[in-house]
Design a protein around this motif. Structure first.
Motif, short mmCIF file in Angstrom:
data_model
loop_
_atom_site.label_atom_id
_atom_site.label_comp_id
_atom_site.label_asym_id
_atom_site.label_seq_id
_atom_site.Cartn_x
_atom_site.Cartn_y
_atom_site.Cartn_z
N GLU A 254 0.83 -1.21 0.00
CA GLU A 254 0.00 0.00 0.00
C GLU A 254 0.86 1.26 0.00
OE1 GLU A 254 -4.20 1.45 0.52
OE2 GLU A 254 -3.58 -0.60 0.82
N ASN A 255 1.91 1.26 0.83
CA ASN A 255 2.75 2.45 0.96
C ASN A 255 3.61 2.69 -0.27
OD1 ASN A 255 3.54 2.14 4.55
ND2 ASN A 255 1.68 2.76 3.51
N HIS A 256 4.29 1.65 -0.73
CA HIS A 256 5.37 1.82 -1.70
C HIS A 256 4.97 1.55 -3.14
CE1 HIS A 256 8.24 2.42 1.54
NE2 HIS A 256 7.70 1.39 2.16
N PHE A 257 3.88 0.84 -3.37
CA PHE A 257 3.45 0.58 -4.74
C PHE A 257 2.17 1.33 -5.08
CE2 PHE A 257 1.81 -1.68 -8.40
CZ PHE A 257 2.96 -1.96 -9.13
N VAL A 258 1.15 1.17 -4.24
CA VAL A 258 -0.11 1.87 -4.49
C VAL A 258 0.07 3.37 -4.25
CG1 VAL A 258 -2.54 2.05 -3.84
CG2 VAL A 258 -1.42 -0.19 -3.89
N GLY A 259 0.84 3.71 -3.21
CA GLY A 259 1.15 5.11 -2.96
C GLY A 259 0.31 5.77 -1.90
N VAL A 260 -0.33 5.00 -1.01
CA VAL A 260 -1.09 5.57 0.09
C VAL A 260 -0.25 5.46 1.36
CG1 VAL A 260 -3.18 5.40 1.50
CG2 VAL A 260 -3.29 4.97 -0.95
N PRO A 261 0.05 6.58 2.05
CA PRO A 261 0.92 6.54 3.22
C PRO A 261 0.19 6.11 4.49
CG PRO A 261 0.28 8.79 2.79
CD PRO A 261 -0.32 7.96 1.68
N CYS A 262 -0.49 4.97 4.43
CA CYS A 262 -1.28 4.50 5.56
C CYS A 262 -0.37 3.90 6.63
CB CYS A 262 -2.30 3.46 5.10
SG CYS A 262 -1.57 1.91 4.52
N GLY A 263 -0.92 3.77 7.83
CA GLY A 263 -0.25 3.05 8.89
C GLY A 263 -0.63 1.59 8.85
N ILE A 264 -0.57 0.93 10.01
CA ILE A 264 -0.73 -0.52 10.06
C ILE A 264 -2.15 -0.95 10.44
CG2 ILE A 264 -0.16 -0.82 12.52
CD1 ILE A 264 1.17 -2.92 9.53
N LEU A 265 -3.05 0.00 10.70
CA LEU A 265 -4.39 -0.36 11.18
C LEU A 265 -5.11 -1.32 10.24
CD1 LEU A 265 -6.99 0.02 12.94
CD2 LEU A 265 -7.52 1.96 11.48
N ASP A 266 -5.22 -0.96 8.97
CA ASP A 266 -6.06 -1.74 8.06
C ASP A 266 -5.56 -3.17 7.92
OD1 ASP A 266 -7.34 0.65 7.75
OD2 ASP A 266 -6.71 0.97 5.68
N GLN A 267 -4.29 -3.32 7.58
CA GLN A 267 -3.74 -4.66 7.39
C GLN A 267 -3.67 -5.41 8.72
OE1 GLN A 267 -2.29 -1.85 6.23
NE2 GLN A 267 -2.59 -2.05 4.02
N GLY A 268 -3.39 -4.70 9.82
CA GLY A 268 -3.29 -5.36 11.12
C GLY A 268 -4.60 -5.96 11.58
N VAL A 269 -5.68 -5.20 11.44
CA VAL A 269 -6.99 -5.72 11.84
C VAL A 269 -7.43 -6.83 10.91
CG1 VAL A 269 -9.42 -5.13 12.16
CG2 VAL A 269 -7.65 -3.57 12.96
N CYS A 270 -7.20 -6.64 9.61
CA CYS A 270 -7.56 -7.65 8.61
C CYS A 270 -6.82 -8.96 8.88
CB CYS A 270 -7.22 -7.11 7.22
SG CYS A 270 -7.63 -8.21 5.86
N GLY A 271 -5.58 -8.86 9.33
CA GLY A 271 -4.78 -10.05 9.58
C GLY A 271 -5.01 -10.70 10.92
N PHE A 272 -5.23 -9.91 11.96
CA PHE A 272 -5.30 -10.43 13.33
C PHE A 272 -6.71 -10.53 13.89
CE2 PHE A 272 -0.81 -9.47 13.17
CZ PHE A 272 -0.24 -10.43 14.00
#
Length: 407
Positions: free
Chosen positions: A161-179
């Protein structure tokens, strides 16, 4: 969703997938724009999800299809991973995962066919992008017979998300989706990051299995999707990210999470910040304090205080962070005067999207439709209503249609 995935995969590629993975959407329970500021956030995986099917090809071609595009196929060579635009821009999420694999010491599959189906509404702030990243990553890992820790899976999605898509998001979205886990919220300390499950007041697992009546204090989530614009890449999200970084530099810290509400107020008074930068900093520091207060309230089963803190979070987003909209504010105002609602707030990046309401077990579909009707009378279009529950995080799923269904 397995059966629709198999049908769409066969329609697009004339065969069945070799591997399948699913990942849930998520709600940001509280902690608006806090993850990239190094603070603490709470979210929940929900029972709406995105599914990915994958089958290998031996000719080095990569072909992508998705139900939401009407089955149009995007075909790319394996030796070139380049950002896509226009109707094919959704492919950037799995492409970003492929680009991230070598950086995590993993090998990416060469040729394959990939198909996506989802019952997550796009643009509602429920993080369909993170779900696609994690589901695609699991499918790529499965087909290449590789395994990673859950923390690394989440990191791969965020890197994409950060380095390819280009959105400077934090870890919330992927963290909740994963855990995520059914019956729980996910607490994240974004600095480490560290992930912790927080039980959500409600029926026990035994009561759920036996179908026993809900207790008075049971919590439920209702989502009101406004269908208004929620395009983070358009720049508003990045602008808030930049403003928070500017505030941190002016206040002498690496990240705003290093400040307490008291020290932040004192430093803001001395730093002569531009008014909008000072408001951003105030929101972040006070929102982190609200996250901790919600955690304490949940631990003692106090849903009323939890709801009040959720509404306070929205007011801060509305007036200090300024990432709300009239549509979102109207929904929050209306919901907070409706019986059975503990509290409501925007969920996700803001600038449109959805409002979540925390309600008791007696809040009904009829009440939700009354809220929606008032919204329609004001704005002309009807919001989509979703009643959701917590769900498990991203996982591989048996590919055979004869296997027991996960959803």
């Amino acid at each position: 969703m397995r059966a629709p995935l198999l049908a769409h995969f066969h329609a697009a590629f004339g065969r069945e997938p070799a591997v399948i993975a699913r990942a849930p959407g998520r709600i940001e329970f509280i902690g608006n724009h806090i993850d990239y500021n190094g603070g603490t956030v709470i979210g929940a995986a929900i029972d709406r999800s995105l599914w990915v099917g994958l089958a290998p090809r031996d000719d080095g071609r990569r072909r992508f299809a998705a139900a939401h595009t009407g089955g149009a196929i995007v075909e790319l060579p394996a030796d070139r991973v380049a950002r896509q635009s226009g109707p094919a821009d959704w492919v950037n999420y799995p492409l970003g995962v492929l680009a991230a694999f070598p950086k995590f010491g993993l090998r990416a599959p060469a040729g394959f066919e990939l198909c996506v189906v989802s019952d997550l509404p796009v643009g509602a702030g429920l993080s369909s992008s993170a779900a696609l990243e994690l589901a695609a990553a699991l499918a790529f890992l499965d087909i290449t017979q590789q395994q990673v820790a859950r923390e690394q899976l989440v990191a791969i999605g965020r890197h994409a998300e950060n380095h390819f898509v280009g959105v400077p998001c934090g870890i919330l979205d992927q963290g909740v989706c994963g855990f995520g886990r059914k019956g729980h919220l996910v607490f994240i300390d974004c600095r480490a990051p560290r992930f912790e499950l927080v039980p959500l007041p409600g029926r026990s697992g035994k009561e759920e299995r036996e179908g026993r009546a809900r207790r008075e204090g049971d919590a439920r989530f209702w989502i009101f999707n406004t269908h208004t614009k929620h395009a983070l890449i358009d720049g508003l999200y990045a602008e808030r990210h930049r403003e928070c970084q500017e505030a941190a530099r002016a206040l002498g810290v690496a990240q705003l999470a290093e400040l307490s509400p008291e020290t932040s107020a004192a430093r803001r008074a001395k730093a002569h910040l531009a008014p909008e930068i000072a408001r951003r900093a105030q929101h972040v520091v006070e929102e982190i304090a609200r996250v901790e207060a919600v955690r304490r309230a949940l631990a003692r089963g106090d849903l009323r205080t939890t709801g009040e803190l959720l509404t306070a979070s929205h007011r801060s987003s509305q007036h200090l962070f300024e990432n709300s909209t009239p549509e979102l504010d109207f929904l929050v105002d209306t919901l907070c005067t409706t019986p059975g609602v503990y509290g409501a707030r925007l969920s996700g990046g803001g600038f449109g999207g959805a409002v979540i309401a925390l309600t008791d077990a007696h809040f009904t579909r009829a009440q939700a439709e009354t809220v929606a009707a008032r919204y329609t009378a004001r704005f002309g279009n009807a919001p989509e209503i979703l009643e959701t529950q917590t769900a498990d995080g991203a996982q591989a799923v048996p590919a055979s249609i004869h296997a027991p269904a996960t959803e």
